[in-house]
Design a protein around this motif. Sequence first.
Motif, PDB file in Angstrom:
ATOM      1  N   LEU A   1      14.127  -3.315   3.896  1.00  0.00           N
ATOM      2  CA  LEU A   1      14.953  -4.421   4.388  1.00  0.00           C
ATOM      3  C   LEU A   1      16.267  -4.309   3.523  1.00  0.00           C
ATOM      4  N   LEU A   2      16.139  -4.129   2.159  1.00  0.00           N
ATOM      5  CA  LEU A   2      17.348  -4.233   1.483  1.00  0.00           C
ATOM      6  C   LEU A   2      18.251  -2.912   1.814  1.00  0.00           C
ATOM      7  N   LYS A   3      18.075  -1.848   2.105  1.00  0.00           N
ATOM      8  CA  LYS A   3      18.636  -0.563   2.257  1.00  0.00           C
ATOM      9  C   LYS A   3      19.114  -0.697   3.815  1.00  0.00           C
ATOM     10  N   SER A   4      18.605  -1.568   4.836  1.00  0.00           N
ATOM     11  CA  SER A   4      18.978  -1.638   6.009  1.00  0.00           C
ATOM     12  C   SER A   4      20.065  -2.611   6.106  1.00  0.00           C
TER      13      SER A   4
ATOM     14  N   VAL B   1      13.055 -11.956   2.008  1.00  0.00           N
ATOM     15  CA  VAL B   1      12.089 -11.221   0.969  1.00  0.00           C
ATOM     16  C   VAL B   1      11.011 -12.138   0.473  1.00  0.00           C
ATOM     17  N   SER B   2      11.094 -13.519   0.520  1.00  0.00           N
ATOM     18  CA  SER B   2       9.882 -14.395   0.451  1.00  0.00           C
ATOM     19  C   SER B   2       8.953 -14.219   1.498  1.00  0.00           C
ATOM     20  N   SER B   3       9.403 -14.153   2.527  1.00  0.00           N
ATOM     21  CA  SER B   3       8.330 -14.270   3.945  1.00  0.00           C
ATOM     22  C   SER B   3       7.558 -12.872   3.919  1.00  0.00           C
ATOM     23  N   ILE B   4       8.180 -11.827   3.309  1.00  0.00           N
ATOM     24  CA  ILE B   4       7.604 -10.526   3.054  1.00  0.00           C
ATOM     25  C   ILE B   4       6.489 -10.737   2.128  1.00  0.00           C
ATOM     26  N   ILE B   5       6.553 -11.337   1.033  1.00  0.00           N
ATOM     27  CA  ILE B   5       5.891 -11.449  -0.162  1.00  0.00           C
ATOM     28  C   ILE B   5       4.805 -12.375   0.323  1.00  0.00           C
ATOM     29  N   GLU B   6       4.862 -13.259   1.009  1.00  0.00           N
ATOM     30  CA  GLU B   6       3.770 -14.166   1.551  1.00  0.00           C
ATOM     31  C   GLU B   6       2.828 -13.511   2.671  1.00  0.00           C
ATOM     32  N   THR B   7       3.115 -12.259   2.934  1.00  0.00           N
ATOM     33  CA  THR B   7       2.202 -11.658   3.978  1.00  0.00           C
ATOM     34  C   THR B   7       0.867 -11.261   3.150  1.00  0.00           C
ATOM     35  N   ASN B   8      -0.161 -10.888   4.023  1.00  0.00           N
ATOM     36  CA  ASN B   8      -1.408 -10.509   3.193  1.00  0.00           C
ATOM     37  C   ASN B   8      -1.510  -8.954   3.139  1.00  0.00           C
ATOM     38  N   ASN B   9      -0.278  -8.419   3.243  1.00  0.00           N
ATOM     39  CA  ASN B   9      -0.402  -6.846   3.253  1.00  0.00           C
ATOM     40  C   ASN B   9      -0.729  -6.612   1.454  1.00  0.00           C
ATOM     41  N   SER B  10      -0.862  -5.299   1.330  1.00  0.00           N
ATOM     42  CA  SER B  10      -1.037  -4.532  -0.037  1.00  0.00           C
ATOM     43  C   SER B  10       0.318  -4.645  -0.643  1.00  0.00           C
ATOM     44  N   PRO B  11       0.247  -4.819  -2.060  1.00  0.00           N
ATOM     45  CA  PRO B  11       1.608  -4.781  -3.027  1.00  0.00           C
ATOM     46  C   PRO B  11       2.417  -3.739  -2.495  1.00  0.00           C
ATOM     47  N   GLU B  12       1.873  -2.339  -2.258  1.00  0.00           N
ATOM     48  CA  GLU B  12       2.733  -1.383  -2.009  1.00  0.00           C
ATOM     49  C   GLU B  12       3.406  -1.447  -0.537  1.00  0.00           C
ATOM     50  N   THR B  13       2.929  -1.855   0.362  1.00  0.00           N
ATOM     51  CA  THR B  13       3.124  -2.271   1.748  1.00  0.00           C
ATOM     52  C   THR B  13       4.344  -3.341   1.619  1.00  0.00           C
TER      53      THR B  13
ATOM     54  N   ASN C   1      12.744  -9.187  -8.020  1.00  0.00           N
ATOM     55  CA  ASN C   1      11.850  -8.838  -8.937  1.00  0.00           C
ATOM     56  C   ASN C   1      10.771 -10.044  -8.969  1.00  0.00           C
ATOM     57  N   GLU C   2      11.432 -11.274  -9.086  1.00  0.00           N
ATOM     58  CA  GLU C   2      10.632 -12.579  -9.493  1.00  0.00           C
ATOM     59  C   GLU C   2       9.536 -12.759  -8.301  1.00  0.00           C
ATOM     60  N   GLU C   3      10.111 -12.236  -7.182  1.00  0.00           N
ATOM     61  CA  GLU C   3       9.176 -12.644  -5.999  1.00  0.00           C
ATOM     62  C   GLU C   3       8.050 -11.334  -6.175  1.00  0.00           C
ATOM     63  N   VAL C   4       8.198 -10.191  -6.419  1.00  0.00           N
ATOM     64  CA  VAL C   4       7.466  -9.146  -6.353  1.00  0.00           C
ATOM     65  C   VAL C   4       6.413  -9.149  -7.508  1.00  0.00           C
ATOM     66  N   ALA C   5       6.807  -9.867  -8.543  1.00  0.00           N
ATOM     67  CA  ALA C   5       6.017 -10.040  -9.754  1.00  0.00           C
ATOM     68  C   ALA C   5       4.723 -10.946  -9.465  1.00  0.00           C
ATOM     69  N   LYS C   6       4.829 -11.835  -8.123  1.00  0.00           N
ATOM     70  CA  LYS C   6       3.866 -12.764  -7.756  1.00  0.00           C
ATOM     71  C   LYS C   6       2.689 -12.134  -7.158  1.00  0.00           C
ATOM     72  N   ILE C   7       2.926 -10.822  -6.705  1.00  0.00           N
ATOM     73  CA  ILE C   7       1.838 -10.132  -6.266  1.00  0.00           C
ATOM     74  C   ILE C   7       1.419  -8.982  -6.938  1.00  0.00           C
ATOM     75  N   LEU C   8       1.714  -8.765  -8.120  1.00  0.00           N
ATOM     76  CA  LEU C   8       1.449  -7.777  -9.061  1.00  0.00           C
ATOM     77  C   LEU C   8       0.322  -8.114 -10.230  1.00  0.00           C
TER      78      LEU C   8
END
Length: 149
Positions: free
Chosen positions: A29-32, A9-21, A142-149
């Motif tokens: 990832l979580l569903k799979s 999850v942390s590595s996904i957060i650190e990418t340069n993608n948009s928050p939506e992506t 959610n703490e990780e996602v909050a970093k990109i919002l």
Amino acid sequence: MFNALRPRVSSIIETNNSPETIMQKICDLLKSEVPHYDWVGFYFKNGDKQELNLGPYAGAPTDHTTIPFGKGICGQVAESNENFVVPDVKAQDNYIACSITVKAEIVVPLFVNGENIGQIDIDSNTPDPFTQEDERFLEFVNEEVAKIL
């Protein structure tokens, strides 16, 4: 399982993608990777309105793209600012059914600068699958996602 997913999850957060992506990749990832996560999605507060709008998700399409505050599990979390674990959705009076296959639900609020701006919502077709481990993991997400919002 959750300990192995945290760095992913942390590595996904650190990418340069948009928050939506980024959030879409986390949902996928979580569903799979988590067997009892059959639907994974984010809902966000709609500006100043007392409603939530569906954001990125993984799983079957849902008609519940807008949820008023106070309605269903998601709407209740928007008001309470607290995690809500539902071991048996049939036992909940204020429940909005997304699918007849759903047996349990967990909703964890997402805070940015102390404000509840949304939540992660997980539906499970397994009865009573959620533990405190799920809660702590989803709080971490959610703490990780909050970093990109």
